[in-house]
Design a protein around this motif. Structure first.
Motif, PDB file in Angstrom:
ATOM      1  N   TYR A   1      -5.694  18.140  -8.792  1.00 38.15           N
ATOM      2  CA  TYR A   1      -6.823  19.695  -8.635  1.00 38.15           C
ATOM      3  C   TYR A   1      -6.307  19.719  -7.624  1.00 38.15           C
ATOM      4  CZ  TYR A   1      -8.482  18.321 -12.785  1.00 38.15           C
ATOM      5  OH  TYR A   1      -8.970  18.828 -14.286  1.00 38.15           O
ATOM      6  N   GLY A   2      -5.158  19.280  -6.510  1.00 40.98           N
ATOM      7  CA  GLY A   2      -4.432  19.923  -5.335  1.00 40.98           C
ATOM      8  C   GLY A   2      -4.846  19.706  -3.530  1.00 40.98           C
ATOM      9  N   HIS A   3      -5.714  18.589  -4.380  1.00 38.51           N
ATOM     10  CA  HIS A   3      -6.391  17.973  -2.571  1.00 38.51           C
ATOM     11  C   HIS A   3      -4.779  17.321  -2.093  1.00 38.51           C
ATOM     12  CE1 HIS A   3      -9.410  17.075   0.141  1.00 38.51           C
ATOM     13  NE2 HIS A   3      -8.436  16.424   0.629  1.00 38.51           N
ATOM     14  N   ASP A   4      -4.461  17.678  -0.359  1.00 34.57           N
ATOM     15  CA  ASP A   4      -3.694  18.002   0.064  1.00 34.57           C
ATOM     16  C   ASP A   4      -3.340  16.057   0.297  1.00 34.57           C
ATOM     17  OD1 ASP A   4      -1.795  19.514  -0.612  1.00 34.57           O
ATOM     18  OD2 ASP A   4      -2.368  20.855   0.905  1.00 34.57           O
ATOM     19  N   ASP A   5      -4.435  15.528   0.965  1.00 38.41           N
ATOM     20  CA  ASP A   5      -4.507  14.333   1.547  1.00 38.41           C
ATOM     21  C   ASP A   5      -5.436  13.525   1.299  1.00 38.41           C
ATOM     22  OD1 ASP A   5      -3.850  12.557   3.350  1.00 38.41           O
ATOM     23  OD2 ASP A   5      -4.830  13.487   4.904  1.00 38.41           O
ATOM     24  N   VAL A   6      -5.557  12.763   0.161  1.00 36.27           N
ATOM     25  CA  VAL A   6      -6.145  11.456  -0.784  1.00 36.27           C
ATOM     26  C   VAL A   6      -5.498  10.266  -0.384  1.00 36.27           C
ATOM     27  CG1 VAL A   6      -5.584  12.209  -3.032  1.00 36.27           C
ATOM     28  CG2 VAL A   6      -7.671  11.289  -2.584  1.00 36.27           C
ATOM     29  N   ARG A   7      -6.501   9.367  -0.559  1.00 35.57           N
ATOM     30  CA  ARG A   7      -6.325   8.073   0.260  1.00 35.57           C
ATOM     31  C   ARG A   7      -6.080   6.338  -0.852  1.00 35.57           C
ATOM     32  NH1 ARG A   7      -3.500   8.432   6.134  1.00 35.57           N
ATOM     33  NH2 ARG A   7      -3.548  10.103   5.896  1.00 35.57           N
ATOM     34  N   LEU A   8      -5.842   5.653  -0.825  1.00 30.75           N
ATOM     35  CA  LEU A   8      -6.580   4.690  -1.888  1.00 30.75           C
ATOM     36  C   LEU A   8      -6.440   3.777  -0.297  1.00 30.75           C
ATOM     37  CD1 LEU A   8      -7.340   3.095  -4.101  1.00 30.75           C
ATOM     38  CD2 LEU A   8      -5.220   1.469  -4.630  1.00 30.75           C
ATOM     39  N   LEU A   9      -7.183   2.995  -0.935  1.00 32.31           N
ATOM     40  CA  LEU A   9      -7.940   1.768   0.606  1.00 32.31           C
ATOM     41  C   LEU A   9      -7.925   0.717   0.061  1.00 32.31           C
ATOM     42  CD1 LEU A   9      -9.647   1.041   2.986  1.00 32.31           C
ATOM     43  CD2 LEU A   9     -11.858   0.592   1.913  1.00 32.31           C
ATOM     44  N   ASP A  10      -6.965  -0.237   0.579  1.00 34.69           N
ATOM     45  CA  ASP A  10      -6.369  -0.825  -0.098  1.00 34.69           C
ATOM     46  C   ASP A  10      -7.119  -2.265   0.648  1.00 34.69           C
ATOM     47  OD1 ASP A  10      -4.834  -3.443  -0.269  1.00 34.69           O
ATOM     48  OD2 ASP A  10      -3.925  -3.521   1.831  1.00 34.69           O
ATOM     49  N   GLY A  11      -7.707  -2.505  -1.059  1.00 36.26           N
ATOM     50  CA  GLY A  11      -8.831  -3.714  -1.159  1.00 36.26           C
ATOM     51  C   GLY A  11     -10.300  -2.998  -1.533  1.00 36.26           C
ATOM     52  N   ASP A  12     -10.442  -3.508  -1.599  1.00 34.40           N
ATOM     53  CA  ASP A  12     -11.630  -2.870  -2.289  1.00 34.40           C
ATOM     54  C   ASP A  12     -13.878  -3.347  -1.042  1.00 34.40           C
ATOM     55  OD1 ASP A  12     -13.026  -5.437  -3.163  1.00 34.40           O
ATOM     56  OD2 ASP A  12     -11.866  -5.325  -5.166  1.00 34.40           O
ATOM     57  N   TYR A  13     -14.458  -2.724  -2.174  1.00 37.22           N
ATOM     58  CA  TYR A  13     -15.676  -3.163  -0.855  1.00 37.22           C
ATOM     59  C   TYR A  13     -16.230  -4.467  -0.870  1.00 37.22           C
ATOM     60  CZ  TYR A  13     -21.081  -3.111   0.248  1.00 37.22           C
ATOM     61  OH  TYR A  13     -22.090  -3.279   0.922  1.00 37.22           O
TER      62      TYR A  13
ATOM     63  N   MET B   1       4.210  -0.077   3.807  1.00 38.04           N
ATOM     64  CA  MET B   1       3.381   0.440   2.712  1.00 38.04           C
ATOM     65  C   MET B   1       2.620   2.176   3.373  1.00 38.04           C
ATOM     66  SD  MET B   1       2.369  -0.758  -0.383  1.00 38.04           S
ATOM     67  CE  MET B   1       1.746  -2.215  -0.827  1.00 38.04           C
ATOM     68  N   ASP B   2       3.365   3.068   1.854  1.00 43.61           N
ATOM     69  CA  ASP B   2       3.160   4.314   3.093  1.00 43.61           C
ATOM     70  C   ASP B   2       1.814   4.567   2.984  1.00 43.61           C
ATOM     71  OD1 ASP B   2       3.084   6.999   3.548  1.00 43.61           O
ATOM     72  OD2 ASP B   2       4.691   8.115   1.681  1.00 43.61           O
ATOM     73  N   GLU B   3       1.194   4.574   4.553  1.00 36.50           N
ATOM     74  CA  GLU B   3      -0.148   5.125   5.096  1.00 36.50           C
ATOM     75  C   GLU B   3      -1.038   6.849   4.576  1.00 36.50           C
ATOM     76  OE1 GLU B   3      -0.772   4.124   9.578  1.00 36.50           O
ATOM     77  OE2 GLU B   3      -1.107   1.724   8.351  1.00 36.50           O
ATOM     78  N   SER B   4       0.569   7.401   3.445  1.00 34.47           N
ATOM     79  CA  SER B   4       0.126   8.345   3.278  1.00 34.47           C
ATOM     80  C   SER B   4      -0.599   8.641   1.758  1.00 34.47           C
ATOM     81  CB  SER B   4       1.052  10.051   3.865  1.00 34.47           C
ATOM     82  OG  SER B   4       2.002   9.832   2.132  1.00 34.47           O
ATOM     83  N   VAL B   5      -0.638   6.962   2.184  1.00 32.57           N
ATOM     84  CA  VAL B   5      -0.498   6.887   0.494  1.00 32.57           C
ATOM     85  C   VAL B   5      -2.106   5.815   0.070  1.00 32.57           C
ATOM     86  CG1 VAL B   5      -0.277   6.031  -2.268  1.00 32.57           C
ATOM     87  CG2 VAL B   5       1.356   7.427  -0.358  1.00 32.57           C
ATOM     88  N   VAL B   6      -1.957   4.868   0.673  1.00 30.94           N
ATOM     89  CA  VAL B   6      -2.804   3.432   1.112  1.00 30.94           C
ATOM     90  C   VAL B   6      -3.338   3.237   2.512  1.00 30.94           C
ATOM     91  CG1 VAL B   6      -3.065   1.535   0.084  1.00 30.94           C
ATOM     92  CG2 VAL B   6      -2.287   2.805  -1.089  1.00 30.94           C
ATOM     93  N   VAL B   7      -3.764   3.373   2.835  1.00 27.94           N
ATOM     94  CA  VAL B   7      -4.558   3.027   4.405  1.00 27.94           C
ATOM     95  C   VAL B   7      -5.334   1.227   3.810  1.00 27.94           C
ATOM     96  CG1 VAL B   7      -4.625   4.795   4.295  1.00 27.94           C
ATOM     97  CG2 VAL B   7      -6.469   3.328   3.687  1.00 27.94           C
ATOM     98  N   ALA B   8      -5.372   0.341   5.177  1.00 30.25           N
ATOM     99  CA  ALA B   8      -5.613  -1.050   5.406  1.00 30.25           C
ATOM    100  C   ALA B   8      -7.155  -0.795   5.966  1.00 30.25           C
ATOM    101  CB  ALA B   8      -4.653  -1.469   6.339  1.00 30.25           C
ATOM    102  N   PRO B   9      -8.014  -1.292   5.680  1.00 25.31           N
ATOM    103  CA  PRO B   9      -9.408  -1.539   6.147  1.00 25.31           C
ATOM    104  C   PRO B   9      -9.492  -1.246   7.657  1.00 25.31           C
ATOM    105  CG  PRO B   9      -9.504  -3.332   4.507  1.00 25.31           C
ATOM    106  CD  PRO B   9      -8.070  -3.201   4.976  1.00 25.31           C
ATOM    107  N   ASP B  10      -8.201  -1.838   8.458  1.00 25.38           N
ATOM    108  CA  ASP B  10      -8.021  -1.988  10.183  1.00 25.38           C
ATOM    109  C   ASP B  10      -7.863  -0.637  10.194  1.00 25.38           C
ATOM    110  OD1 ASP B  10      -6.052  -2.324   8.839  1.00 25.38           O
ATOM    111  OD2 ASP B  10      -5.292  -3.395  10.735  1.00 25.38           O
ATOM    112  N   TRP B  11      -7.331   0.245   9.500  1.00 26.13           N
ATOM    113  CA  TRP B  11      -7.018   1.139   9.867  1.00 26.13           C
ATOM    114  C   TRP B  11      -7.990   2.844   9.723  1.00 26.13           C
ATOM    115  CZ3 TRP B  11      -7.437   5.923   7.048  1.00 26.13           C
ATOM    116  CH2 TRP B  11      -6.915   7.267   7.953  1.00 26.13           C
ATOM    117  N   LEU B  12      -8.747   2.157   8.143  1.00 26.81           N
ATOM    118  CA  LEU B  12      -9.752   3.120   8.076  1.00 26.81           C
ATOM    119  C   LEU B  12     -10.994   2.920   9.247  1.00 26.81           C
ATOM    120  CD1 LEU B  12     -11.947   5.494   6.146  1.00 26.81           C
ATOM    121  CD2 LEU B  12     -12.445   3.093   5.174  1.00 26.81           C
ATOM    122  N   ALA B  13     -11.562   1.364   9.243  1.00 27.18           N
ATOM    123  CA  ALA B  13     -12.014   0.982  10.839  1.00 27.18           C
ATOM    124  C   ALA B  13     -12.264   1.448  12.380  1.00 27.18           C
ATOM    125  CB  ALA B  13     -12.254  -0.391  10.619  1.00 27.18           C
TER     126      ALA B  13
END
Length: 267
Positions: free
Chosen positions: A102-114, A1-13
């Motif tokens: 609207y032109g933001h270059d680096d925006v990603r979805l957290l894989d999973g939710d709260y 899964m491309d981390e420039s699009v979707v990131v795992a919780p451990d990536w964010l942690a």
């Protein structure tokens, strides 16, 4: 899964202390305040970046309004944004799409939710200190944007484009674009983990529906919320020719577009 699009919780942690990682919680304000949130997250509720008054295409809020939201949240154009909700990512995916538009270059979805995050990592009720920025949006041109209009959809129907309907079965049977296949956006989510299914499982699932990387794909639903999730998933899997019908079936019906109805064999 491309981390420039979707990131795992451990990536964010492991990046919670990085000042250039800005976490956006798109749940209702009462959830952010009363239930808790990911440490460092700012609140930008879903309704604040959705506008049905035709200020921009579909339900987009307009570049100035979106820029004001990000400014108030202390976000700069160079920041990496990670968005989440508590509904398997469908509302957060709409934020991702809006920010990209609207032109933001680096925006990603957290894989999973709260809820998925809360199972493994700490949450907080502390609200971070925010220093407003002077964010300026730079909307994509029509040529750069994945969003397509009614005329473009009409043209695509004359080609071998694959129309993908991400709605529920009963909605699909009531009215759909001609030749569309149904792929419920929730099929991409593992109900037990609340996270996306594995890359291999997703690719196999999409292949079963004929949604393959070699096809020209046009996504639609009713008001372009649910297709945001499917769009992000396809981008994370490397699909390159994916159009996003912002007006979706709401606009199509308003212009008396041709539809099909009823069940589909083997659906």
């Amino acid at each position: 899964m491309d981390e420039s699009v979707v990131v795992a919780p451990d990536w964010l942690a492991t990046r919670l202390e990085d000042p250039q990682i800005r976490i956006v919680d798109v749940r209702d304000a009462w959830e952010y305040e009363g239930i808790g949130h990911v440490p460092g997250a700012v609140s930008i509720p879903f309704d604040s970046y959705r506008d049905e008054s035709d200020v921009d295409r579909g339900t987009l809020p307009g570049a100035d309004a979106f820029a004001a939201l990000l400014s108030e949240a202390g976000i700069s154009p160079d920041d990496t944004i990670v968005a989440y909700d508590d509904t398997h990512g469908v509302f957060a995916a709409r934020f991702v799409l809006t920010a990209l538009e609207y032109g933001h270059d680096d925006v990603r979805l957290l894989d999973g939710d709260y809820s998925a995050w809360n199972r493994a990592y700490e949450t907080t009720s502390d609200v971070p200190e925010i220093e407003p920025t002077g964010y300026e949006a730079e909307p994509l041109s029509r040529e750069e944007s994945p969003l397509v209009d009614l005329e473009t959809v009409e043209d695509a129907l004359e080609r071998d484009a694959l129309f993908v309907d991400t709605r529920d079965t009963h909605e699909f049977e009531e009215a759909r674009l001609p030749g569309a296949v149904r792929f419920d956006w929730r099929e991409a989510v593992d109900d037990e983990t609340r996270r996306l299914k594995s890359e291999a499982d997703l690719e196999a699932l999409l292949d079963e529906h004929g949604i393959t990387p070699d096809r020209e794909i046009v996504l639609y639903c009713n008001t372009a919320r649910r297709i945001s999730h499917t769009y992000v998933v396809l981008q994370a899997l490397g699909y390159e020719t994916v159009a996003f019908y912002e007006g979706s079936l709401t606009e199509w019906l308003a212009h008396d577009g041709t539809i099909e109805t009823g069940p589909v064999v083997d659906e």
